[in-house]
Scaffold this motif. Structure first.
Motif, short mmCIF file in Angstrom:
data_model
loop_
_atom_site.label_atom_id
_atom_site.label_comp_id
_atom_site.label_asym_id
_atom_site.label_seq_id
_atom_site.Cartn_x
_atom_site.Cartn_y
_atom_site.Cartn_z
N GLY A 106 11.66 -62.69 8.25
CA GLY A 106 11.88 -64.13 8.45
C GLY A 106 11.93 -64.54 9.90
N ASP A 107 11.30 -63.75 10.79
CA ASP A 107 11.35 -64.04 12.22
C ASP A 107 10.60 -65.32 12.58
OD1 ASP A 107 12.74 -61.73 12.42
OD2 ASP A 107 11.18 -60.58 13.43
N PHE A 108 9.69 -65.76 11.74
CA PHE A 108 8.88 -66.94 12.04
C PHE A 108 9.45 -68.22 11.42
CE2 PHE A 108 5.66 -63.40 11.73
CZ PHE A 108 5.60 -63.19 13.10
N GLY A 109 10.50 -68.09 10.65
CA GLY A 109 11.10 -69.27 10.03
C GLY A 109 10.54 -69.53 8.64
N VAL A 110 10.89 -70.69 8.11
CA VAL A 110 10.50 -71.06 6.75
C VAL A 110 9.81 -72.42 6.75
CG1 VAL A 110 12.36 -69.71 5.70
CG2 VAL A 110 12.75 -72.12 6.30
N CYS A 111 9.12 -72.69 5.66
CA CYS A 111 8.39 -73.94 5.53
C CYS A 111 9.38 -75.11 5.43
CB CYS A 111 7.51 -73.90 4.29
SG CYS A 111 6.52 -75.41 4.05
N PRO A 112 9.14 -76.19 6.17
CA PRO A 112 10.05 -77.34 6.11
C PRO A 112 9.87 -78.18 4.85
CG PRO A 112 8.23 -77.82 7.58
CD PRO A 112 8.09 -76.38 7.19
N ARG A 113 8.83 -77.92 4.08
CA ARG A 113 8.59 -78.69 2.86
C ARG A 113 9.63 -78.29 1.81
NH1 ARG A 113 5.40 -77.75 -1.78
NH2 ARG A 113 4.58 -79.65 -2.73
N ILE A 114 10.30 -79.28 1.27
CA ILE A 114 11.42 -79.03 0.35
C ILE A 114 10.97 -78.21 -0.86
CG2 ILE A 114 13.12 -80.10 -1.16
CD1 ILE A 114 13.70 -80.43 1.81
N LEU A 115 9.84 -78.57 -1.48
CA LEU A 115 9.43 -77.92 -2.71
C LEU A 115 8.83 -76.53 -2.49
CD1 LEU A 115 8.00 -80.93 -4.75
CD2 LEU A 115 10.24 -79.84 -4.89
N CYS A 116 8.72 -76.10 -1.24
CA CYS A 116 8.29 -74.72 -0.98
C CYS A 116 9.47 -73.76 -1.04
CB CYS A 116 7.57 -74.62 0.36
SG CYS A 116 5.87 -75.22 0.32
N ASN A 117 10.68 -74.31 -1.16
CA ASN A 117 11.88 -73.49 -1.36
C ASN A 117 12.05 -72.42 -0.29
OD1 ASN A 117 12.63 -74.84 -3.80
ND2 ASN A 117 11.00 -73.71 -4.85
N ARG A 118 11.91 -72.85 0.98
CA ARG A 118 12.13 -71.96 2.13
C ARG A 118 11.18 -70.77 2.12
NH1 ARG A 118 16.39 -72.96 5.09
NH2 ARG A 118 16.55 -70.81 5.82
N HIS A 119 9.95 -71.02 1.76
CA HIS A 119 8.94 -69.96 1.80
C HIS A 119 8.65 -69.60 3.26
CE1 HIS A 119 5.81 -67.61 -0.20
NE2 HIS A 119 5.05 -67.86 0.84
N PRO A 120 8.55 -68.32 3.60
CA PRO A 120 8.31 -67.94 5.00
C PRO A 120 6.95 -68.40 5.50
CG PRO A 120 8.17 -66.04 3.55
CD PRO A 120 8.71 -67.16 2.72
N VAL A 121 6.88 -68.65 6.79
CA VAL A 121 5.65 -69.13 7.41
C VAL A 121 5.15 -68.13 8.45
CG1 VAL A 121 6.16 -71.57 7.02
CG2 VAL A 121 7.00 -70.44 9.10
N LEU A 122 3.93 -68.35 8.91
CA LEU A 122 3.31 -67.51 9.93
C LEU A 122 2.79 -68.38 11.07
CD1 LEU A 122 1.19 -65.07 7.73
CD2 LEU A 122 3.00 -64.38 9.31
N PRO A 123 2.83 -67.88 12.30
CA PRO A 123 2.24 -68.64 13.41
C PRO A 123 0.72 -68.64 13.30
CG PRO A 123 2.99 -66.49 14.17
CD PRO A 123 3.44 -66.62 12.75
N VAL A 124 0.10 -69.75 13.66
CA VAL A 124 -1.36 -69.87 13.58
C VAL A 124 -1.84 -70.79 14.70
CG1 VAL A 124 -1.30 -71.85 12.00
CG2 VAL A 124 -3.32 -70.36 12.04
N GLY A 125 -3.01 -70.51 15.20
CA GLY A 125 -3.62 -71.39 16.18
C GLY A 125 -4.63 -72.30 15.51
N LEU A 126 -4.70 -73.53 15.96
CA LEU A 126 -5.71 -74.44 15.43
C LEU A 126 -7.08 -74.16 16.05
CD1 LEU A 126 -3.73 -77.82 15.39
CD2 LEU A 126 -3.97 -76.09 13.58
N SER A 127 -7.08 -73.35 17.10
CA SER A 127 -8.31 -72.97 17.78
C SER A 127 -8.11 -71.62 18.43
CB SER A 127 -8.69 -74.02 18.84
OG SER A 127 -9.78 -73.58 19.62
#
Length: 228
Positions: A106-127
């Motif tokens: 969980g070093d990258f945090g969780v999704c701020p969307r409520i219905l994702c129920n704190r699903h973990p996220v990954l860093p990504v570049g748009l480019s």
């Protein structure tokens, strides 16, 4: 400080400092072997000012005398160079493993969307192009991107992670892909009535009303024609 007994030990000092700096929590440690392989650095010398000095600083072999201004520029170049190398490293098997571990922790945090129920996220570049856009956070559950939760992450270049990293990670670890058979969606409603259904009903009622008015107008025109 203890005497440095090997290049491997030496390498860790600058990297440890960099990884421990506030705002760099998304980065993983790049292996010495990867840093030492010149093939992995192909093309970077043309993208980074003071490339060799910056590499020496990363490897803790910097022994050049320079003024404070030049030293500051070299340090800035070293941070930029580490980021560019990092984008390449995390696409390797070893790099993916390290980022997988950080993801599971969980070093990258969780999704701020409520219905994702704190699903973990990954860093990504748009480019993949440096200085194009800051890093974003990708959630595989809702398949959307978000700004990092803390301001200190807003200055991280998205190119230090790249646009392909999350998807290669999920290819390498497909069991991380959440079930998409029944995605949770928020349904707007007014007093229990779904808004989109209500809007559909309103459009249908309006269409029927127009049809009825046109039909009545047609009957009226026919009646007027008979009375003439």
């Amino acid at each position: 400080m203890d005497d440095i007994s090997s290049e491997s030990d030496c390498t860790k000092y600058w990297i440890d400092w960099f990884l421990g700096a506030q705002g760099n929590e998304f980065f993983c440690e790049i292996d010495d072997e990867f840093l030492s392989d010149r093939f992995n650095m192909t093309g970077l010398n043309s993208e980074v000012q003071y490339y060799q000095y910056a590499m020496d600083l990363i490897m803790d072999s910097f022994e050049h005398d320079c003024d404070d201004q030049t030293r500051e520029q070299i340090e800035r170049s070293a941070r930029h160079l580490y980021g560019l190398i990092h984008a390449r490293y995390i696409l390797t098997q070893r790099g993916l493993q390290k980022m997988f571990d950080k993801y599971k922790n969980g070093d990258f945090g969780v999704c701020p969307r409520i219905l994702c129920n704190r699903h973990p996220v990954l860093p990504v570049g748009l480019s993949d192009i440096p200085h194009s856009a800051p890093v974003k956070m990708f959630c595989m559950k809702c398949e959307d991107v978000y700004n990092p939760p803390l301001a200190r992450f807003a200055t991280i270049d998205g190119a230090y992670f790249g646009a392909s990293f999350p998807f290669l990670l999920f290819q390498a670890y497909p069991h991380l892909i959440p079930n998409k058979n029944a995605p949770e969606r928020f349904v707007p409603a007014i007093f229990g009535f779904k808004i989109h259904e209500h809007a559909k009903l309103a459009r249908w009622q309006k269409t029927r009303r127009l049809e009825l008015m046109q039909r009545l107008q047609s009957y009226e025109d026919e009646e007027n024609g008979r009375n003439k």
